[in-house]
Design a protein around this motif. Structure first.
Motif, PDB file in Angstrom:
ATOM      1  N   SER A   1     -20.665 -45.941  56.766  1.00 24.46           N
ATOM      2  CA  SER A   1     -20.434 -44.321  57.689  1.00 24.46           C
ATOM      3  C   SER A   1     -18.901 -45.120  58.281  1.00 24.46           C
ATOM      4  O   SER A   1     -17.865 -44.600  57.859  1.00 24.46           O
ATOM      5  N   TRP A   2     -19.598 -45.974  58.742  1.00 22.77           N
ATOM      6  CA  TRP A   2     -18.698 -46.425  59.662  1.00 22.77           C
ATOM      7  C   TRP A   2     -17.062 -46.866  59.299  1.00 22.77           C
ATOM      8  O   TRP A   2     -15.063 -46.498  60.077  1.00 22.77           O
ATOM      9  N   SER A   3     -17.697 -48.027  58.100  1.00 24.11           N
ATOM     10  CA  SER A   3     -16.621 -48.473  57.322  1.00 24.11           C
ATOM     11  C   SER A   3     -15.453 -47.529  56.495  1.00 24.11           C
ATOM     12  O   SER A   3     -13.639 -47.330  56.703  1.00 24.11           O
ATOM     13  N   ALA A   4     -15.990 -46.125  56.304  1.00 24.49           N
ATOM     14  CA  ALA A   4     -15.075 -45.463  55.314  1.00 24.49           C
ATOM     15  C   ALA A   4     -14.836 -44.404  56.686  1.00 24.49           C
ATOM     16  O   ALA A   4     -13.373 -43.852  55.743  1.00 24.49           O
ATOM     17  N   SER A   5     -15.170 -43.771  57.844  1.00 18.26           N
ATOM     18  CA  SER A   5     -14.515 -43.767  58.693  1.00 18.26           C
ATOM     19  C   SER A   5     -13.414 -44.135  58.631  1.00 18.26           C
ATOM     20  O   SER A   5     -11.782 -43.586  59.327  1.00 18.26           O
ATOM     21  N   SER A   6     -12.925 -45.531  59.464  1.00 22.44           N
ATOM     22  CA  SER A   6     -12.094 -46.442  59.310  1.00 22.44           C
ATOM     23  C   SER A   6     -11.345 -46.371  58.209  1.00 22.44           C
ATOM     24  O   SER A   6      -9.794 -46.164  58.517  1.00 22.44           O
ATOM     25  N   ILE A   7     -11.386 -46.969  57.168  1.00 24.38           N
ATOM     26  CA  ILE A   7     -10.612 -46.199  55.656  1.00 24.38           C
ATOM     27  C   ILE A   7      -9.852 -45.031  55.738  1.00 24.38           C
ATOM     28  O   ILE A   7      -8.162 -45.016  55.254  1.00 24.38           O
ATOM     29  N   ALA A   8     -10.346 -44.369  56.169  1.00 30.56           N
ATOM     30  CA  ALA A   8      -9.895 -42.701  56.335  1.00 30.56           C
ATOM     31  C   ALA A   8      -8.709 -42.915  57.385  1.00 30.56           C
ATOM     32  O   ALA A   8      -7.757 -42.179  56.557  1.00 30.56           O
ATOM     33  N   SER A   9      -9.105 -43.145  58.422  1.00 32.66           N
ATOM     34  CA  SER A   9      -8.056 -42.958  59.254  1.00 32.66           C
ATOM     35  C   SER A   9      -7.047 -44.278  58.954  1.00 32.66           C
ATOM     36  O   SER A   9      -6.392 -43.105  58.905  1.00 32.66           O
ATOM     37  N   LEU A  10      -7.125 -44.924  58.538  1.00 37.83           N
ATOM     38  CA  LEU A  10      -6.172 -45.685  58.000  1.00 37.83           C
ATOM     39  C   LEU A  10      -5.558 -45.761  57.280  1.00 37.83           C
ATOM     40  O   LEU A  10      -4.164 -45.536  57.133  1.00 37.83           O
ATOM     41  N   ARG A  11      -6.390 -44.353  55.939  1.00 37.73           N
ATOM     42  CA  ARG A  11      -5.445 -43.797  54.906  1.00 37.73           C
ATOM     43  C   ARG A  11      -4.045 -42.803  55.388  1.00 37.73           C
ATOM     44  O   ARG A  11      -3.204 -42.017  55.299  1.00 37.73           O
ATOM     45  N   GLY A  12      -5.169 -42.310  56.580  1.00 39.10           N
ATOM     46  CA  GLY A  12      -4.227 -40.706  56.781  1.00 39.10           C
ATOM     47  C   GLY A  12      -2.393 -41.656  58.223  1.00 39.10           C
ATOM     48  O   GLY A  12      -1.783 -40.976  58.377  1.00 39.10           O
ATOM     49  N   SER A  13      -2.971 -42.438  57.963  1.00 38.03           N
ATOM     50  CA  SER A  13      -1.554 -43.428  58.545  1.00 38.03           C
ATOM     51  C   SER A  13      -0.694 -44.189  57.948  1.00 38.03           C
ATOM     52  O   SER A  13       0.665 -43.892  58.170  1.00 38.03           O
ATOM     53  N   LEU A  14      -0.480 -43.750  56.756  1.00 35.05           N
ATOM     54  CA  LEU A  14      -0.114 -44.084  55.748  1.00 35.05           C
ATOM     55  C   LEU A  14       0.359 -43.399  54.902  1.00 35.05           C
ATOM     56  O   LEU A  14       0.361 -42.124  55.365  1.00 35.05           O
ATOM     57  N   PRO A  15       2.511 -43.628  54.507  1.00 34.83           N
ATOM     58  CA  PRO A  15       3.798 -42.747  54.003  1.00 34.83           C
ATOM     59  C   PRO A  15       3.120 -41.692  53.463  1.00 34.83           C
ATOM     60  O   PRO A  15       2.257 -42.798  52.445  1.00 34.83           O
ATOM     61  N   GLU A  16       2.523 -40.156  52.962  1.00 32.17           N
ATOM     62  CA  GLU A  16       2.763 -39.661  52.566  1.00 32.17           C
ATOM     63  C   GLU A  16       4.184 -39.770  50.677  1.00 32.17           C
ATOM     64  O   GLU A  16       4.160 -40.265  51.018  1.00 32.17           O
ATOM     65  N   LYS A  17       3.601 -39.436  49.916  1.00 33.80           N
ATOM     66  CA  LYS A  17       3.720 -38.849  48.496  1.00 33.80           C
ATOM     67  C   LYS A  17       5.050 -37.491  49.095  1.00 33.80           C
ATOM     68  O   LYS A  17       4.614 -36.763  49.423  1.00 33.80           O
TER      69      LYS A  17
END
Length: 427
Positions: free
Chosen positions: A59-75
């Motif tokens: 759960s912690w890793s999924a949350s971290s990955i989601a947060s990281l993905r949210g910081s990346l530039p969107e298409k």
């Protein structure tokens, strides 16, 4: 992107400039996030405990990955003409300003600004060009989210940024004696932000750098609460086809075969001489416009104003550039050192006396005249009549951002050693 909050700022004269925080030059950097965690040591090897630990870790890793993905530039988003029309109430919604075709609206759940331009580009190349521009990010540039093409119109969708235009911050018609940029440090901060943003546009943005072609005080947003400056309309001229790709490397020389009957687009006072003469826009014409902005920050004056001549009984235009050159003196930047020591000292003292009288009076005594002189010299290099003699934005950014030590930006009373202000602005 273009929030008109000048009146709100003017109504709060006690609003002070917040302390400047240390920030990275570009917002491209991804926050450092650890994707692993140390699990607690336990002597209980039951399956239930192991399952609980694994579940918590996952759960912690999924949350971290989601947060990281949210910081990346969107298409980039290709909006349909119907979406743009619906969001702007068929373009009947109130425009952000009377002088531009732009509307504040909500698209895909985001607070956005839609900017309309005529489209002269290649529709086939548009998707790739849009993707390249949307991948460019900088903290001093309002972010482009996507666009829409409709016949001969292009609609560019930007993030909405809360703040007021630099024009309103310097010259609010309802309260001309007040400015939120009331300290020299706030003016230097805006100058630094603009120089960094334009340097990024010219040398590090889409395709190795593009031309902005709309640098002016009404297209700069001073954000709240820290009064950082952001450049609006990034990529608009490039995507609309107003600026050919080769213009990025051009020095803006007049091409007679292309100048006949050409409509000059831009704002009076910010247009470089070669553009007025019918030549192509270029990076150097952007540098010219930035030089005008720097002179505005120093003096608080408009680029061009009109004064009634009692003799001729006509109005005549007064250029901010001409005023600055007169204040700085005919000796200019390249002739210093040719006089004797005494003559040069007299020249410098005379210049600094004129500068003290010319600086925006609302800054009071918050400015060190020697630093104003240095910034004014940078601005006058930028507005040189000859495009080839203007510096690149790499040079300008280096001098505006790294070349002015903080100890010189403060009034004499605050320049004591050991106060934490002995480093450059970059620090």
């Amino acid at each position: 992107m273009c929030g008109r909050r000048g009146d709100a700022l003017a109504s709060h004269p006690t609003h002070r400039l917040a302390a400047r925080s240390t920030r990275s030059r570009s917002s491209d950097a991804i926050p450092s996030t650890s994707l692993t965690t140390s699990l607690p040591t336990t002597t209980n090897n039951s399956s239930a405990a192991a399952a609980a630990t694994t579940s918590s870790s996952s759960s912690w890793s999924a949350s971290s990955i989601a947060s990281l993905r949210g910081s990346l530039p969107e298409k980039p988003i290709i909006f349909s003409p119907a979406e743009i029309a619906s969001a702007t109430n068929n373009f009947l919604a109130k425009r952000i300003s009377s002088s531009s075709s732009s509307w504040r609206c909500s698209l895909h759940g985001r607070d956005t600004v839609v900017l309309q331009r005529s489209f002269r580009g290649d529709p086939n190349a548009f998707p790739a060009s849009l993707a390249a521009v949307c991948k460019s990010h900088h903290r001093s540039i309002v972010r482009l989210l996507g666009a829409s093409l409709s016949a001969d119109r292009i609609y560019l969708v930007y993030d909405f940024v809360t703040g007021a235009s630099l024009s309103d911050c310097l010259r609010n018609p309802r309260n001309p004696n007040f400015t939120p940029l009331s300290s020299w440090m706030s003016r230097v901060q805006v100058a630094s932000d603009l120089a960094q943003g334009l340097e990024y546009i010219h040398h590090h943005s889409a395709g190795g750098g593009i031309v902005h072609n709309r640098i002016k005080s009404s297209a700069i947003i001073v954000t709240e609460p820290h009064f950082n400056a952001m450049i609006c309309h990034f990529g608009a001229a490039f995507l609309a086809g107003d600026v050919p790709e080769e213009a990025s490397a051009s020095l803006g020389k007049l091409n007679r075969s292309d100048s006949g009957g050409k409509k000059i687009e831009g704002t009076r006072g910010y247009l470089a001489p070669e553009v007025v003469a019918g030549g192509a826009v270029s990076r150097r014409s952007d540098v010219f416009a930035l030089g005008v902005l720097l002179l505005e920050l120093i003096s608080g004056e408009v680029p061009v104003k009109f004064k009634f001549d009692q003799v001729s009984k006509e109005y005549r235009s007064i250029s901010l550039i001409e005023m600055a050159r007169e204040v700085f003196g005919e000796a200019g930047l390249d002739k210093e050192g040719m006089q004797s020591g005494a003559e040069e000292l007299d020249m410098v003292e005379g210049r600094r006396m004129r500068i003290r009288q010319w600086v925006d009076r609302r800054l009071k005594d918050s400015f060190p005249v020697e630093v104003v002189e240095r910034l004014m010299g940078i601005a006058l290099r930028c507005v040189d009549v000859e495009a080839e003699r203007r510096p690149s934005m790499i040079w300008v950014q280096g001098h505006c951002y790294n070349g002015l030590p903080v100890r010189l930006l403060l009034p004499p009373a605050d320049r004591s050693s050991g106060n934490g202000y002995e480093h450059s602005v970059h620090a």
